[in-house]
Structure formats: C-alpha cells, structure tokens
Design an enzyme around this catalytic site. Sequence first.
Site, mmCIF file in Angstrom:
data_model
loop_
_atom_site.group_PDB
_atom_site.id
_atom_site.type_symbol
_atom_site.label_atom_id
_atom_site.label_comp_id
_atom_site.label_asym_id
_atom_site.label_seq_id
_atom_site.Cartn_x
_atom_site.Cartn_y
_atom_site.Cartn_z
ATOM 1 N N LEU A 161 36.596 41.239 46.192
ATOM 2 C CA LEU A 161 35.915 40.066 45.609
ATOM 3 C C LEU A 161 36.853 39.368 44.870
ATOM 4 C CD1 LEU A 161 32.599 41.874 44.613
ATOM 5 C CD2 LEU A 161 33.048 40.542 46.325
ATOM 6 N N ARG A 162 38.049 39.445 44.438
ATOM 7 C CA ARG A 162 38.799 38.585 43.549
ATOM 8 C C ARG A 162 39.012 37.162 44.271
ATOM 9 N NH1 ARG A 162 43.063 41.376 42.713
ATOM 10 N NH2 ARG A 162 42.284 42.294 40.615
ATOM 11 N N ALA A 163 38.910 37.226 45.768
ATOM 12 C CA ALA A 163 39.244 36.117 46.298
ATOM 13 C C ALA A 163 37.663 34.890 46.024
ATOM 14 C CB ALA A 163 39.104 36.006 47.807
#
Length: 710
Positions: free
Chosen positions: A283-285
């Site tokens: 989910l960093r993107a």
Amino acid sequence: MPLRESHYPFSAIVGCDTEPLDDLGLSLVLASISPEIGGVLVRGQKGTAKSTAVRALASLLPHVEVHRGDRFSVDPADPLQPSPDGPFPPGTAVESRAVRLVELPVGATEDRVLGSLHLEQALAHGQVSYEPGLLARAHRGLLYVDEVNLLHDHLVDLLLDAAATGRVRVERDGFSVEHAARFLLIGTMNPEEGELRPQLLDRFGLTVEVSAPTDPRARVEVVRRRMSYDSDPAAFAERYEKAERALSERIAAARGALRRVELSQAALLKIAEVCAAFEVDGLRADIVTARTAVAHAVWQGRTLVTLADIRRAALLALPHRRRRNPFDAPGLDEELLDRILGDEEPPPDPTPPDGGPTPPDGGPTPPEGSDAPDTPDDPADGSEPPEGPESGPDARGPEGGAPESAEADHPESDAAEPQQPAESPRAPEGSDEERPETAAGTAVKASAPYRPRTFTVRGTGAGADGRRSRAVGTRGRRIGAARPGEAAGTSLHLVETVKAAASSCPPGGGRVRLRPRDLRVAVREGQESNLVLFCVDASGSMAARKRMKEVKTAVLSLLLDAYRRRDKVGLVTFRGAGAELTLPPTRSVDVAATRLDQMPAGGRTPLAEGLLEAARVLRREHLRDPRQRPLLVLVTDGRATGGRGAVERSLEAADHVAALGVAAVVVDGESGPMRLGLAAGLAARLGADHLPVGEVNADALSTAVRERAA
C-alpha cells in the site's frame, strides 16, 4: 532570505527554467514541498545534469532553526524529539541555518554513516564520547547518494532502517545513542551500471528517467549556459538570482499551504483503482501517490486534488513499483492510466475531511488526458518527450521488454539452415549438419525464472562485499584482529588494541601507553561478490526449441540469482564459425538478460573457441581486479563440431581453462533418452561440477530428493 554561495542555479537548468517543469525538476520540487513523499530516484545516462540539479535544489529550501551547538539539528519547537546533546539550558540561542546537503559516498564505512566512538576523547581523556555520523548530520536536510546502485549492501541496510523508522540507534563500543534521522533521500544512478535492490527502490517515493535532449537547439542552449557559468560563476548566478528567489519563495509558500489542500474520498478511491490496476505491491504506492497528488495541487495553486494531479502523481510514483523482477523495464501504460481515470473529475466531499492532516501531494491541472495546464498536446508535463519516464519502454519494445526480433543485431542468423522437426535424429558427433533454432532472425524466449541452486567459489576470498562466497572483509562475524594494512578490516578492535599496548608495559607495571604500533583492526569473515561468466552454447545441437527454451530459462534464473547476490556478470556465446563476448562483465544484469533473450541459435559448435574466449575474458578481468574471484558457468551439451580435429581442440581448450584454476560449473543441456554424456567428460577435464539443466531449479531438485527418500 539571502542566497547561498555561488553554484549552478536550479532555474538555469534547461527543463527547470520554464513552467511546467520537466520530470526531473518537478519531482525534486514536489519532494521538497512534501518530504513525506519519501525522496526521489533519478535514473539516466551520464551527463544529464542529475547531480547538478540535486546540488542546486538545496539552495532553494527554507532555512531551519536549531539550538546553537546542537550537532543533531533537532527542532527546538518539537519537545518530542530530544537531542543527544541536550537538554539545553533555558536561554540557549536558537539560530537559523541553511539546509544541509549531505553526500553519502558509495565507499563510506559503517562507522562514518552511523557515528562512532570519539577516539581522541577516549584515548586522551578516558571519556566515552559519541561522534555523530552522516545520518545525524542529514537530519532535516537532504541526503544525496550518487551512483546509489553501487552502494554496498551493509550501507543499504542502514538506509532502509533509517528510512523506515526515521531514527538511528547505535549500540557499540560502550555507548548507546538514539537520535532522529528524517531527511529527503535523493539518489542518482546510471542503469547501465546495475540495478538497485528492490527493498531500497521501493523506499524512494518518486522515480524519474532522464536523458539528453534530442533537439539540437536545446543541446546548444545547455552548452551555452554551461560555458557561461564556467567562465564566470558569480556573474552567471547573479543573472538568475531573481528567478531563484521567486522559486524558493514559491516552495516555502507551498509548504505552508499544504494542509489546506482537500483530497476527497472520490479522489482517494480513484488513486486506489489506479494502484490496483497496475498490480503494485503493498500500500505504499497508494500513500505516495496521494501525497504526490496533494503536493502537485498546491504547487499549481489549487486547493482541490484533480484527476490531472492524480495522473501526474501516478506517472512519478508507480513506474518503479510495478516491476516484478530486475529484468522488467520501468514504465507505465498511459493508455490504461487514462482509461482508469476517465474524464469526469471526482466531486469534493460534502463535508470537510476529518481524522488528521491531509496527505501532502499533488499534480498539475491540465485539461482532459493531459498533464500540462496550458499545453494539452504535451504528453506529460510540457517537457520534451525524450525526457520523461514514459519514453523508456518505447525505446525497448512493447511492455518495456526486449525488441521482438534480434534480426538487426544478428545478421549472421539469416544464413541459418531451415528448421527441422525437434524429433528428427541428431547428426553424429563431428558432423557439420546442425539444426537451427528457428527461422532466420528470431530467437526463442525464456520462461519465467525460478529459484536456482546456489553455486559458490571454494575457499575464502577477499573480494568486495556480496552474498555468494566466503571471504574475509569489512562485514560479517569477527574472527580475529590484525595490524592496519594486514587485513581488509577498517574498524578498530579496541580490546585487542589495549591488550597489545598492555603487553609492552614494563614488567613492574605502570601506565599503559598507546603507540601506533599497538593499533589493531577487526578481521571479519563474511561473503563476497564474484564475477560470474556465462559461456553459452548457441549452436544447432542446442537449437531444438524446447531445449533452448529450457537452457535460456536456466541461465536467466542464474542471472537473477547473480543480481540478488550483487555479482558482476558477463556473457560469452559461441555458434557458427566462432565465439563472441556478447556482454562484457558488468553489474547491469538486466542488460545481460536482454542480450540472452535476443540470442539466436543454429550452426556448428565451436566449443574450443568458446572456451578460449572465456579464458581471455577471465585473464583480463583478473588483471583489472585480482581480488575478485570468478565463477565460470559453461552451458553446453559437450558436442564439438566444425571439421576434423574439433574434439581435440575443445579438449586442449578445456585444459587451458583448467590451468587458470577458476571455479567452474558445466550445465549439461543434453536431454532425451539417448544421451552421449559428453558434457560430463568435459566437466571432468575442466575440474568443474557437472549439473543437468533440469537440476538447476532448486525446487525441482529438492522435490526429487524428497520423492526418492519417501
């Protein structure tokens, strides 16, 4: 705010001098507005102003306030971040200073990065004192790593820890220190020199591809400005002083307005749809894209994130996150991105968002499907098309892969003989009748790589840090001590130093005096990287489609393993009339994979020429770096054709390679029920390990062992 010492101005860089900014300038500005984005990775050729732009950026950032004498640059207004130099007494002066640009050399030691014992205080005064490292100095500033892809693994691990936690904890030599280390990480690299570890690549919020402009007028302007700067740097900087000041004030204003930008629920949902469609990991993107979209919106003077902001953010934040392995070229399918975003702007939320500060990010406000606010025909941000990251995949073929045909690179394949069925009988040994792999100008592609067996060089070496063979170096477990210069170690072994000094004291006792001859450094045993040279048989005897696909998949898997172990790789191929060095030894494993994918097959088997070419490469590389131990991986079925005496010449060449004393592995490409076993004999002649190609796959081998043991 006064400008700093004379340097090449940011606004004088071609592409950063107009609105909208090009990809390089925009990514650096957005990361400066919102450091939570996570930094910028700049990939590109040599001489494309990567380092110039990064160094120029530091002079644009607002000054920071620190306690006078505080070596850790903590914020005096933040009571939750104490300084190891504190507590500071009431009335301690607070001063404003410029943001630091700290450069991390690729050859830095761990002590220099983390900090270490202050030797002068310890030896002269008997006090245990901590000397801060580069990460402490970079707090609230910029940490710049040039050629970040060449950074040693132990330094990469330190950067990963600091980037993940924002803190550094040091436990060594009798002291314990913990301090904040939040910085804007900027890295530059030339992809031709090797790729970046996936863990560190993901830590960079944004990535941008840069290349030299193709427009002659733009190139002329770059040269003209550079020559003008070199002739009189102060006068050149003075001409851009007004533009620099305006840019600095705009960045400061954008920072102040960041929290007032609205990121609606509909916009967040659209960002999630984009990230899910491109199948990025984790989910960093999503977080980085949202922050970048908000930063770009505030940079454009808007208070609401639009589709254009999301599009621009996705083009900067997602290309390097959709890579599945090092051989995938970074890039994004802009047509798919436009289909996901559509034309309708997300409506603002009916009620103000709650739950804390809005993520800091943004993008430009161009019309539908465009990134530039005033130039709807521009493909990205108004910069020249070759400068953008989206130009990368087009230059390498569909989906960022290798070109579909190797015909242009291998004209000799046009003379190959017509393909025969794979089931046809093989020509007898020594025959010149060989089957080509496919029609002229084409090459069989490898399948998806798998986890291969691990091959190592026997003994203990002293090469550069890596993850393959045993070595005595700067990392690993401590196994002893030596005088400086007698071992590769650089860190002081304090206990052994004191013992050496004490042993030279008078018999009756007395004060221990430390002399230069008493110094001892730690000797450590860890792992080294190696030169892995692939010597691949691409002749007609290996050219049956199924067999060649299996061989290429095995070599591709070994290449991926070499990348993960930080090895240097080279590729020699032999077919037809001779052998060639298809890829000189390099750390760019993805280039090796591309050359392998394009490699055609067919013709005779000049095995002797292939072995002799491999020997020449190994001798040359030994002269360049005697400490780097090689590993030769020969992929062949052992057949030697090409006229009378071909077999004898190949055996003599094998003896010549064996005399070099290099570690070798023969991957046997022979398959089927009728086997001649020539590769096994060749391996014995080379003093090499012999391995059927089907047993390169570690998972398949372990499965077979379990089945036999059951």
